[in-house]
Design an enzyme around this catalytic site. Structure first.
Site, PDB file in Angstrom:
ATOM      1  N   GLU A  78       0.808  -1.227   0.000  1.00 23.49           N
ATOM      2  CA  GLU A  78       0.000   0.000   0.000  1.00 23.49           C
ATOM      3  C   GLU A  78       0.840   1.274   0.000  1.00 23.49           C
ATOM      4  O   GLU A  78       1.836   1.378   0.716  1.00 23.49           O
ATOM      5  CB  GLU A  78      -0.901  -0.022   1.241  1.00 23.49           C
ATOM      6  CG  GLU A  78      -1.751   1.221   1.422  1.00 23.49           C
ATOM      7  CD  GLU A  78      -2.695   1.092   2.602  1.00 23.49           C
ATOM      8  OE1 GLU A  78      -2.912   2.090   3.298  1.00 23.49           O
ATOM      9  OE2 GLU A  78      -3.220  -0.025   2.834  1.00 23.49           O
ATOM     10  N   HIS A 103      -9.524   4.651   3.720  1.00 24.39           N
ATOM     11  CA  HIS A 103      -8.596   4.766   4.842  1.00 24.39           C
ATOM     12  C   HIS A 103      -9.423   4.943   6.111  1.00 24.39           C
ATOM     13  O   HIS A 103     -10.383   5.700   6.143  1.00 24.39           O
ATOM     14  CB  HIS A 103      -7.685   5.976   4.622  1.00 24.39           C
ATOM     15  CG  HIS A 103      -6.733   6.238   5.731  1.00 24.39           C
ATOM     16  ND1 HIS A 103      -6.748   7.407   6.456  1.00 24.39           N
ATOM     17  CD2 HIS A 103      -5.724   5.482   6.243  1.00 24.39           C
ATOM     18  CE1 HIS A 103      -5.788   7.378   7.359  1.00 24.39           C
ATOM     19  NE2 HIS A 103      -5.151   6.220   7.259  1.00 24.39           N
TER      20      HIS A 103
END
Length: 405
Positions: free
Chosen positions: A252, A329
């Protein structure tokens, strides 16, 4: 003819902050990086500043917690209020009280898209494609959705069209995926600790960390790496291949947000079956369109930073049209109400904010009251059934209002 509900107008908008550079360290809240000592989130974690020896040991050393928490409250003519939190602190207060207020006050509580578009247009000359201004706009947008839900008596997810699943399942971000597995999460995402300036030795160390966790967690538990913009394409590609034998699910945010060509190359060269993800530090719909075109597997907008819930819904639709996933997120209740309505969000993120990841602590603690945490790695839609986002503002947090209008 049935009567149509008459909605009130917005009478006031107010902005407070807690924490940040001008306050005592460890305020927490919307700026969840603002933690006290001996916290995993401020450990030796790889960042774009790690190449400088003075700033490699701690993220707070380069000022990750200087902004603090922004709290925006909007009040309707009938006295009802909605609020939200994000990361923008005292500077965000100035933007709300001295600029954005003119687009909010006097509007109907349902005029969310109009207000959103006007805020974007009016700040375009100094906002760029993300950052502090977009965080502030996001916070206002979330407060407006909270107020609208409270006025009409509905949870935000029902305002968006309702749930497409009965529950949200979570993976946990933190230093201890093995503990996350014991708590019922479906996976664990760890921060990397080394970067290109550490050479191949750094790759070996982070790969060894993944190998150790794979042994502790067994073959099927998801493991992921969060690289926090700290790498280049070559290093990220080598790290991905070094971790492939340990069944790393994804890698990520290896690169800075603007390096779209780099993400395209990384996706092209990543090991087969390993996903490439990013988006946490992207803002605006346009930047996510460009990111989507790189071919990454999962886009990860933060609803408190990307433009708010209004923009997040647009990003999810964009991703769905391309067959891509959107997994925001971690942003607590502000994400929960969105993702339970998205068909292309099969799971979500929970950020471990307890110092050693051994307990479940609400992400924005202590600023939100009644903030949810997963039970056995899940949150059922029934616990979201409160007006707005279902939380209240903790006014005992020594809120500071530095500006007014």
């Amino acid at each position: 003819m049935e009567n149509i509900m008459t909605l009130p107008k917005i009478k006031h908008v107010r902005a407070w902050f807690i924490g940040g550079a001008t306050a005592e360290k460890g305020a927490g809240g919307g700026d969840y990086h603002d933690q006290g000592g001996n916290h995993w989130i401020d450990d030796h974690i790889a960042t774009p500043m790690s190449k400088y020896r003075d700033y490699e040991q701690s993220r707070q050393s380069f000022g990750i917690n200087v902004l603090g928490t922004l709290i925006v409250e909007v009040e309707a003519e009938n006295g009802q209020t909605g609020f939200a939190v994000s990361t923008a602190g005292e500077m965000g207060c100035f933007i709300v009280e001295k600029h954005l207020n003119r687009f909010i006050e006097g509007k109907c509580v349902s005029d969310i898209k109009l207000i959103h578009d006007q805020m974007l247009g009016a700040t375009m000359y100094y906002s760029g494609s993300g950052g502090l201004v977009m965080n502030t706009i996001s916070c206002v947008d979330l407060a407006l959705w909270d107020l609208f839900g409270k006025v009409v008596g509905l949870p935000v997810y029902k305002l968006l069209g309702g749930a497409v699943r009965d529950e949200i399942q979570f993976y946990a971000t933190g230093a201890r995926p093995d503990l996350a597995k014991e708590m019922g999460f479906i996976g664990g995402k760890m921060p990397t600790h080394w970067g290109p300036h550490d050479g191949d030795a750094g790759i070996r160390k982070d790969a060894a960390m993944v190998a150790d966790m794979r042994e502790k967690c067994g073959p099927d538990f998801w493991l992921m790496l969060d690289c926090w913009m700290s790498q280049d394409v070559n290093y990220a590609t080598k790290l991905a291949h070094a971790c492939a034998p340990f069944n790393l699910k994804w890698i990520e945010e290896c690169l800075p947000p603007q390096q779209y060509e780099g993400y395209r190359e990384l996706k092209r060269n990543a090991p087969a079956g390993m996903m490439v993800t990013s988006g946490e530090h992207h803002g605006t719909l346009q930047s996510f369109r460009t990111l989507a075109e790189t071919g990454i597997d999962i886009m990860q907008p933060d609803v408190g930073w990307c433009g708010g819930l209004t923009t997040l819904v647009e990003i999810a639709a964009l991703a769905k049209s391309r067959g891509q996933l959107v997994v925001p997120h971690g942003s607590s209740v502000y994400s929960h109400h969105a993702v339970i309505t998205f068909t292309n969000t099969p799971f979500s993120e929970f950020l471990m904010t307890s110092p050693d990841c051994s307990t479940l602590r609400p992400q924005f603690d202590p600023i939100l009251l009644d903030e949810l945490v997963p039970v056995n790695g899940r949150i059922h839609k029934s616990v979201l059934d409160k007006p707005g986002f279902g939380v209240e503002l903790n006014r005992d947090c020594h809120l500071k209002r530095p500006y007014s209008h």
